[in-house]
Write a protein that holds these residues in place. Sequence first.
Motif, PDB file in Angstrom:
ATOM      1  N   ASP A  95       8.348 -13.011  -1.984  1.00 27.79           N
ATOM      2  CA  ASP A  95       7.278 -12.064  -2.301  1.00 27.79           C
ATOM      3  C   ASP A  95       6.489 -11.712  -1.045  1.00 27.79           C
ATOM      4  OD1 ASP A  95       7.528 -11.559  -4.999  1.00 27.79           O
ATOM      5  OD2 ASP A  95       6.215 -13.190  -5.624  1.00 27.79           O
TER       6      ASP A  95
ATOM      7  N   GLU B 238       0.916 -13.557 -14.980  1.00 30.93           N
ATOM      8  CA  GLU B 238      -0.483 -13.666 -15.435  1.00 30.93           C
ATOM      9  C   GLU B 238      -0.675 -14.759 -16.494  1.00 30.93           C
ATOM     10  OE1 GLU B 238      -2.201  -9.839 -16.447  1.00 30.93           O
ATOM     11  OE2 GLU B 238      -0.874  -8.827 -15.028  1.00 30.93           O
TER      12      GLU B 238
ATOM     13  N   SER C 119       0.671  -1.560 -17.338  1.00 30.79           N
ATOM     14  CA  SER C 119       0.262  -2.923 -17.024  1.00 30.79           C
ATOM     15  C   SER C 119      -0.462  -3.017 -15.691  1.00 30.79           C
ATOM     16  CB  SER C 119       1.483  -3.849 -16.991  1.00 30.79           C
ATOM     17  OG  SER C 119       2.318  -3.512 -15.887  1.00 30.79           O
ATOM     18  N   ARG C 120      -1.158  -4.129 -15.516  1.00 30.83           N
ATOM     19  CA  ARG C 120      -1.849  -4.353 -14.248  1.00 30.83           C
ATOM     20  C   ARG C 120      -0.862  -4.451 -13.089  1.00 30.83           C
ATOM     21  NH1 ARG C 120      -5.911  -9.409 -13.379  1.00 30.83           N
ATOM     22  NH2 ARG C 120      -3.971 -10.591 -13.194  1.00 30.83           N
ATOM     23  N   ALA C 121       0.275  -5.092 -13.318  1.00 29.12           N
ATOM     24  CA  ALA C 121       1.271  -5.219 -12.254  1.00 29.12           C
ATOM     25  C   ALA C 121       1.760  -3.850 -11.792  1.00 29.12           C
ATOM     26  CB  ALA C 121       2.452  -6.063 -12.735  1.00 29.12           C
TER      27      ALA C 121
ATOM     28  N   ALA D 256       0.125  -1.027 -11.992  1.00 28.80           N
ATOM     29  CA  ALA D 256      -0.973  -0.379 -11.267  1.00 28.80           C
ATOM     30  C   ALA D 256      -1.096  -0.934  -9.849  1.00 28.80           C
ATOM     31  CB  ALA D 256      -2.277  -0.556 -12.028  1.00 28.80           C
ATOM     32  N   GLU D 257      -0.945  -2.241  -9.713  1.00 28.95           N
ATOM     33  CA  GLU D 257      -1.048  -2.854  -8.391  1.00 28.95           C
ATOM     34  C   GLU D 257       0.097  -2.440  -7.480  1.00 28.95           C
ATOM     35  OE1 GLU D 257      -3.526  -6.898  -9.621  1.00 28.95           O
ATOM     36  OE2 GLU D 257      -1.405  -7.036  -9.045  1.00 28.95           O
ATOM     37  N   LEU D 258       1.283  -2.357  -8.043  1.00 26.48           N
ATOM     38  CA  LEU D 258       2.426  -1.907  -7.246  1.00 26.48           C
ATOM     39  C   LEU D 258       2.258  -0.451  -6.825  1.00 26.48           C
ATOM     40  CD1 LEU D 258       5.671  -3.409  -8.842  1.00 26.48           C
ATOM     41  CD2 LEU D 258       4.840  -3.723  -6.509  1.00 26.48           C
TER      42      LEU D 258
ATOM     43  N   GLY E 297      -0.436   1.217  -6.590  1.00 28.97           N
ATOM     44  CA  GLY E 297      -1.618   1.413  -5.754  1.00 28.97           C
ATOM     45  C   GLY E 297      -1.539   0.758  -4.396  1.00 28.97           C
TER      46      GLY E 297
ATOM     47  N   VAL F 249      -1.425  -2.423  -3.770  1.00 30.42           N
ATOM     48  CA  VAL F 249      -2.120  -3.709  -3.710  1.00 30.42           C
ATOM     49  C   VAL F 249      -1.152  -4.833  -3.341  1.00 30.42           C
ATOM     50  CG1 VAL F 249      -3.417  -5.415  -5.049  1.00 30.42           C
ATOM     51  CG2 VAL F 249      -3.861  -2.966  -5.358  1.00 30.42           C
ATOM     52  N   ARG F 250       0.056  -4.755  -3.859  1.00 31.13           N
ATOM     53  CA  ARG F 250       1.064  -5.786  -3.598  1.00 31.13           C
ATOM     54  C   ARG F 250       1.869  -5.408  -2.354  1.00 31.13           C
ATOM     55  NH1 ARG F 250       3.274  -8.099  -9.402  1.00 31.13           N
ATOM     56  NH2 ARG F 250       1.239  -8.211 -10.419  1.00 31.13           N
ATOM     57  N   GLN F 251       1.949  -6.336  -1.421  1.00 32.15           N
ATOM     58  CA  GLN F 251       2.657  -6.066  -0.173  1.00 32.15           C
ATOM     59  C   GLN F 251       4.158  -6.256  -0.355  1.00 32.15           C
ATOM     60  OE1 GLN F 251       0.113  -8.853   2.228  1.00 32.15           O
ATOM     61  NE2 GLN F 251      -0.030  -7.072   3.582  1.00 32.15           N
TER      62      GLN F 251
END
Length: 233
Positions: free
Chosen positions: A65, A141, A176-178, A180-182, A184, A186-188
């Motif tokens: 990851d 989560e 899902s939050r995941a 949105a994070e991907l 956006g 947020v996740r590298q």
Amino acid sequence: MDARFLGIADLVEVPSVAVVVDVMRAYTVAAWAFGQGAEKIVLAESLDEALALKARHPDWVALKDGPPAPGFDAVNSPGLLRSVDLGGRTVVQKTTAGTVGALAVQEVPLVLCAGFVVAEATAQFLRARKSDSVTFVVTGEDGQADEDLACAQYIARRATGVGTDAAEYVHRAAGSRAAAELAGGVRQGAHPDDVALCLEVDRFPFAMVAASQGSLMVLRPHPMPSPAGEDPA
């Protein structure tokens, strides 16, 4: 079929069948690795173990990851992995939740790992095995990740032979939050196509079966069972 949906921390007994679900992104990546020709995937317990395995087997492909790191060949991104030729290679995978979930059920007689990309093949495998009781491990989560729960519920419905439309489950996962994070950033260690690739239903015609091999937990593809419903074991 009696289906239970549990987080990793809720696994207090050893079920007869476990389906470990990580949509974004471990088991989407694993499916893509097999699609790109990988022979098997070793699920590492830690980054140190992954690096130690890589050191002992320099021809293996280690991925993790997050952003690129020394000693690792790839990151846990389907968008980035889809251009890598893995023909005949062994992959070592360590992720935050997906690999942890599989290792948590390594004593279970039958362990499948899944995401939307192998949903139907996984459901067919369960139908062919006539599994009466299946525990779905919702890895993200602390068992609350909606993308993983939606995928698990979809596979469970399909495993009963019910003609279930995937659209509502994919819609939940997309919100899902995941996701949105991907999307956006947020996740590298991500590619712009990762969310879409993780939400692609039945991209690959195989289930993924994890089993102990010596001291290692090894994941391999298993072709979709025949329409005749023969036991895949």
